[in-house]
Design a protein around this motif. Structure first.
Motif, PDB file in Angstrom:
ATOM      1  N   VAL A  37       0.839  -1.201   0.000  1.00  0.00           N
ATOM      2  CA  VAL A  37       0.000   0.000   0.000  1.00  0.00           C
ATOM      3  C   VAL A  37       0.873   1.251   0.000  1.00  0.00           C
ATOM      4  CG1 VAL A  37      -1.667   1.351   1.324  1.00  0.00           C
ATOM      5  CG2 VAL A  37      -1.968  -1.130   1.113  1.00  0.00           C
ATOM      6  N   ARG A  38       1.870   1.285   0.870  1.00  0.00           N
ATOM      7  CA  ARG A  38       2.751   2.454   0.951  1.00  0.00           C
ATOM      8  C   ARG A  38       3.526   2.659  -0.352  1.00  0.00           C
ATOM      9  NH1 ARG A  38       6.278   2.513   6.363  1.00  0.00           N
ATOM     10  NH2 ARG A  38       6.562   4.661   5.668  1.00  0.00           N
ATOM     11  N   GLU A  39       4.030   1.567  -0.925  1.00  0.00           N
ATOM     12  CA  GLU A  39       4.818   1.674  -2.148  1.00  0.00           C
ATOM     13  C   GLU A  39       3.981   2.194  -3.313  1.00  0.00           C
ATOM     14  OE1 GLU A  39       6.672  -2.065  -2.944  1.00  0.00           O
ATOM     15  OE2 GLU A  39       8.171  -1.850  -1.340  1.00  0.00           O
ATOM     16  N   LYS A  40       2.744   1.709  -3.436  1.00  0.00           N
ATOM     17  CA  LYS A  40       1.907   2.131  -4.551  1.00  0.00           C
ATOM     18  C   LYS A  40       1.519   3.599  -4.423  1.00  0.00           C
ATOM     19  CE  LYS A  40       0.988   0.540  -7.587  1.00  0.00           C
ATOM     20  NZ  LYS A  40       1.753   0.409  -8.865  1.00  0.00           N
ATOM     21  N   LEU A  41       1.164   4.033  -3.220  1.00  0.00           N
ATOM     22  CA  LEU A  41       0.789   5.427  -3.037  1.00  0.00           C
ATOM     23  C   LEU A  41       1.978   6.349  -3.290  1.00  0.00           C
ATOM     24  CD1 LEU A  41      -1.520   5.237   0.120  1.00  0.00           C
ATOM     25  CD2 LEU A  41      -2.181   5.327  -2.285  1.00  0.00           C
ATOM     26  N   ALA A  42       3.150   5.908  -2.853  1.00  0.00           N
ATOM     27  CA  ALA A  42       4.363   6.703  -3.090  1.00  0.00           C
ATOM     28  C   ALA A  42       4.684   6.764  -4.579  1.00  0.00           C
ATOM     29  CB  ALA A  42       5.537   6.102  -2.321  1.00  0.00           C
ATOM     30  N   GLU A  43       4.521   5.657  -5.270  1.00  0.00           N
ATOM     31  CA  GLU A  43       4.795   5.589  -6.702  1.00  0.00           C
ATOM     32  C   GLU A  43       3.869   6.527  -7.477  1.00  0.00           C
ATOM     33  OE1 GLU A  43       3.791   2.272  -9.980  1.00  0.00           O
ATOM     34  OE2 GLU A  43       5.153   1.573  -8.413  1.00  0.00           O
ATOM     35  N   VAL A  44       2.594   6.506  -7.133  1.00  0.00           N
ATOM     36  CA  VAL A  44       1.624   7.377  -7.800  1.00  0.00           C
ATOM     37  C   VAL A  44       1.941   8.841  -7.523  1.00  0.00           C
ATOM     38  CG1 VAL A  44      -0.804   8.089  -7.851  1.00  0.00           C
ATOM     39  CG2 VAL A  44      -0.216   5.659  -7.845  1.00  0.00           C
ATOM     40  N   SER A  45       2.275   9.149  -6.278  1.00  0.00           N
ATOM     41  CA  SER A  45       2.606  10.525  -5.911  1.00  0.00           C
ATOM     42  C   SER A  45       3.828  11.031  -6.676  1.00  0.00           C
ATOM     43  CB  SER A  45       2.858  10.615  -4.402  1.00  0.00           C
ATOM     44  OG  SER A  45       3.196  11.922  -4.018  1.00  0.00           O
ATOM     45  N   LEU A  46       4.853  10.214  -6.784  1.00  0.00           N
ATOM     46  CA  LEU A  46       6.058  10.607  -7.519  1.00  0.00           C
ATOM     47  C   LEU A  46       5.750  10.838  -8.998  1.00  0.00           C
ATOM     48  CD1 LEU A  46       8.747   8.236  -5.949  1.00  0.00           C
ATOM     49  CD2 LEU A  46       8.671  10.732  -5.800  1.00  0.00           C
ATOM     50  N   ARG A  47       4.892   9.976  -9.564  1.00  0.00           N
ATOM     51  CA  ARG A  47       4.534  10.116 -10.976  1.00  0.00           C
ATOM     52  C   ARG A  47       3.753  11.412 -11.207  1.00  0.00           C
ATOM     53  NH1 ARG A  47       3.030   5.141 -11.824  1.00  0.00           N
ATOM     54  NH2 ARG A  47       0.878   5.450 -11.183  1.00  0.00           N
ATOM     55  N   GLY A  95     -10.285   9.039  -8.560  1.00  0.00           N
ATOM     56  CA  GLY A  95      -8.845   9.230  -8.399  1.00  0.00           C
ATOM     57  C   GLY A  95      -8.264   8.501  -7.214  1.00  0.00           C
ATOM     58  N   GLY A  96      -9.136   7.801  -6.449  1.00  0.00           N
ATOM     59  CA  GLY A  96      -8.686   7.060  -5.274  1.00  0.00           C
ATOM     60  C   GLY A  96      -8.193   5.661  -5.620  1.00  0.00           C
ATOM     61  N   HIS A  97      -7.902   4.889  -4.583  1.00  0.00           N
ATOM     62  CA  HIS A  97      -7.221   3.607  -4.758  1.00  0.00           C
ATOM     63  C   HIS A  97      -7.983   2.473  -4.076  1.00  0.00           C
ATOM     64  CE1 HIS A  97      -3.597   6.001  -5.863  1.00  0.00           C
ATOM     65  NE2 HIS A  97      -4.110   6.842  -4.972  1.00  0.00           N
ATOM     66  N   LEU A  98      -8.013   1.326  -4.745  1.00  0.00           N
ATOM     67  CA  LEU A  98      -8.617   0.117  -4.182  1.00  0.00           C
ATOM     68  C   LEU A  98      -7.538  -0.956  -4.087  1.00  0.00           C
ATOM     69  CD1 LEU A  98     -11.056  -1.613  -3.296  1.00  0.00           C
ATOM     70  CD2 LEU A  98     -11.483  -2.088  -5.718  1.00  0.00           C
ATOM     71  N   PHE A  99      -7.371  -1.516  -2.889  1.00  0.00           N
ATOM     72  CA  PHE A  99      -6.405  -2.586  -2.654  1.00  0.00           C
ATOM     73  C   PHE A  99      -7.154  -3.839  -2.199  1.00  0.00           C
ATOM     74  CE2 PHE A  99      -3.905   1.272  -2.075  1.00  0.00           C
ATOM     75  CZ  PHE A  99      -2.688   0.964  -2.671  1.00  0.00           C
ATOM     76  N   LEU A 100      -6.853  -4.964  -2.828  1.00  0.00           N
ATOM     77  CA  LEU A 100      -7.468  -6.243  -2.481  1.00  0.00           C
ATOM     78  C   LEU A 100      -6.381  -7.299  -2.382  1.00  0.00           C
ATOM     79  CD1 LEU A 100     -10.218  -6.110  -5.252  1.00  0.00           C
ATOM     80  CD2 LEU A 100     -10.646  -5.662  -2.836  1.00  0.00           C
ATOM     81  N   SER A 101      -6.517  -8.207  -1.429  1.00  0.00           N
ATOM     82  CA  SER A 101      -5.656  -9.392  -1.440  1.00  0.00           C
ATOM     83  C   SER A 101      -6.543 -10.619  -1.325  1.00  0.00           C
ATOM     84  CB  SER A 101      -4.624  -9.351  -0.302  1.00  0.00           C
ATOM     85  OG  SER A 101      -5.243  -9.446   0.962  1.00  0.00           O
ATOM     86  N   THR A 102      -6.173 -11.658  -2.054  1.00  0.00           N
ATOM     87  CA  THR A 102      -6.999 -12.859  -2.075  1.00  0.00           C
ATOM     88  C   THR A 102      -6.157 -14.043  -2.564  1.00  0.00           C
ATOM     89  OG1 THR A 102      -9.150 -13.727  -2.806  1.00  0.00           O
ATOM     90  CG2 THR A 102      -7.909 -12.423  -4.404  1.00  0.00           C
ATOM     91  N   ILE A 103      -6.840 -15.113  -3.016  1.00  0.00           N
ATOM     92  CA  ILE A 103      -6.155 -16.352  -3.407  1.00  0.00           C
ATOM     93  C   ILE A 103      -6.563 -16.749  -4.824  1.00  0.00           C
ATOM     94  CG2 ILE A 103      -5.759 -18.777  -2.807  1.00  0.00           C
ATOM     95  CD1 ILE A 103      -6.609 -18.083   0.059  1.00  0.00           C
ATOM     96  N   ALA A 104      -5.593 -17.116  -5.633  1.00  0.00           N
ATOM     97  CA  ALA A 104      -5.863 -17.521  -7.005  1.00  0.00           C
ATOM     98  C   ALA A 104      -6.462 -18.931  -7.054  1.00  0.00           C
ATOM     99  CB  ALA A 104      -4.574 -17.482  -7.833  1.00  0.00           C
ATOM    100  N   ARG A 122     -17.095   9.132   0.700  1.00  0.00           N
ATOM    101  CA  ARG A 122     -16.260   8.263  -0.109  1.00  0.00           C
ATOM    102  C   ARG A 122     -14.815   8.380   0.381  1.00  0.00           C
ATOM    103  NH1 ARG A 122     -20.542   6.684  -0.628  1.00  0.00           N
ATOM    104  NH2 ARG A 122     -21.756   6.265  -2.527  1.00  0.00           N
ATOM    105  N   TYR A 123     -13.961   7.432  -0.015  1.00  0.00           N
ATOM    106  CA  TYR A 123     -12.651   7.289   0.611  1.00  0.00           C
ATOM    107  C   TYR A 123     -11.513   7.386  -0.407  1.00  0.00           C
ATOM    108  CZ  TYR A 123     -15.541   5.823   4.480  1.00  0.00           C
ATOM    109  OH  TYR A 123     -16.498   5.808   5.470  1.00  0.00           O
ATOM    110  N   ASP A 124     -10.389   7.935   0.054  1.00  0.00           N
ATOM    111  CA  ASP A 124      -9.194   8.011  -0.793  1.00  0.00           C
ATOM    112  C   ASP A 124      -8.633   6.625  -1.057  1.00  0.00           C
ATOM    113  OD1 ASP A 124      -8.767  11.016  -0.833  1.00  0.00           O
ATOM    114  OD2 ASP A 124      -8.708  10.665   1.330  1.00  0.00           O
ATOM    115  N   VAL A 125      -8.724   5.765  -0.055  1.00  0.00           N
ATOM    116  CA  VAL A 125      -8.196   4.397  -0.158  1.00  0.00           C
ATOM    117  C   VAL A 125      -9.216   3.441   0.456  1.00  0.00           C
ATOM    118  CG1 VAL A 125      -6.385   2.797   0.568  1.00  0.00           C
ATOM    119  CG2 VAL A 125      -5.798   5.170  -0.002  1.00  0.00           C
ATOM    120  N   VAL A 126      -9.538   2.390  -0.286  1.00  0.00           N
ATOM    121  CA  VAL A 126     -10.369   1.300   0.241  1.00  0.00           C
ATOM    122  C   VAL A 126      -9.549   0.019   0.175  1.00  0.00           C
ATOM    123  CG1 VAL A 126     -12.450  -0.105  -0.075  1.00  0.00           C
ATOM    124  CG2 VAL A 126     -12.562   2.372  -0.397  1.00  0.00           C
ATOM    125  N   CYS A 127      -9.465  -0.674   1.293  1.00  0.00           N
ATOM    126  CA  CYS A 127      -8.739  -1.944   1.367  1.00  0.00           C
ATOM    127  C   CYS A 127      -9.695  -3.057   1.768  1.00  0.00           C
ATOM    128  CB  CYS A 127      -7.624  -1.881   2.411  1.00  0.00           C
ATOM    129  SG  CYS A 127      -6.368  -0.623   2.122  1.00  0.00           S
TER     130      CYS A 127
END
Length: 254
Positions: free
Chosen positions: A9-19, A130-139, A100-105
């Motif tokens: 989560v931290r890496e993706k938000l930082a990456e988007v901010s830098l871009r 413009g916000g972010h959705l993070f999901l983790s699950t199983i293939a 509504r939320y900036d980030v939904v996990c």
């Protein structure tokens, strides 16, 4: 698994901010500070607490009353978690509010729901444009069946039998394909200046196996027995997303 999820989560938000601040001499290192975050299916609150400590204004929700009681009890022991709150409610109940939320996990929840399309739509509509959705699950793969059901449940008994149902597992390509077709049915009036036509969250012309990194990303989560911890796999690592994985997608402004 919580530290590696927070890392992503931290890496993706930082990456988007830098871009978005590319070319500026010193882009502000905002991270999660001041963001409104929703943790769907928060359980005992491990992720909610971690994101709050990083500066987020966090709401953790769970349909289980006992989970919320445990989360509240644990959070009450840390006075620094003043920007963390919990609610015993299903995610769809929040759609009645304009909030509504900036980030939904939503971590380790998708593989347990009966109607994944409805659940994904609900989570998506709780994200600000413009916000972010993070999901983790199983293939849904033979490897995932072997590790999470046969080994973890039947042989080692690390997880209660019946915790996982194989046909509910979702392949990463299926998740990407969903957001290649998905278009938000509503638009928050606050963001109407950005609105022209509703667009798919992920370009329909891209391959589900490799979506544009500016729109979505899938990374594997692998347990390293010698280090006794979960690791975030590198991009493009072979078979890395054949079991546990984490997914990020950004909601378009229009």
């Amino acid at each position: 698994m919580n530290p590696v999820r927070v890392q992503f989560v931290r890496e993706k938000l930082a990456e988007v901010s830098l871009r978005e601040h590319e070319g500026e001499e010193a882009p502000p290192p905002k991270g999660l500070r001041g963001l409104d975050v929703l943790d769907v299916g928060c359980g005992g609150g491990l992720l909610s607490e971690s994101l709050t400590r990083l500066g987020a204004n966090t709401l953790g929700i769970d349909a289980s009353e006992s989970n919320i009681k445990i989360a509240k009890l644990h959070a009450s022991q840390d006075p620094k978690l003043e920007h963390l709150s919990y609610l015993n409610a299903p995610a769809e109940s929040l759609l009645e509010s304009s909030k509504r939320y900036d980030v939904v996990c939503s971590m380790e929840v998708l593989e347990h729901v009966d109607n994944p399309a409805t659940f994904l739509s609900t989570c998506a509509e709780l994200v600000k444009p413009g916000g972010h959705l993070f999901l983790s699950t199983i293939a849904r793969t033979p490897l995932a069946y072997f590790l999470t059901i046969f080994l973890a449940e039947d042989v080692l008994r690390k997880v209660s039998r019946g915790t996982h149902t194989y046909h509910k597992f979702i392949k990463p390509t299926e998740l990407v394909s969903f957001f290649q077709k998905y278009r938000s049915p509503s638009m928050d009036p606050e963001y109407l200046e950005h609105a022209t036509l509703h667009k798919a969250w992920i370009s329909p012309h891209s391959s589900p196996a490799s979506p544009p990194l500016t729109e979505a990303e899938v990374r594997g989560l692998v347990y390293h027995p010698l280090q006794a911890k979960w690791l975030l796999t590198s991009r493009g690592a072979w078979a890395a997303t054949d079991c546990n994985y984490i997914f990020w997608v950004r909601k378009p402004f229009q």
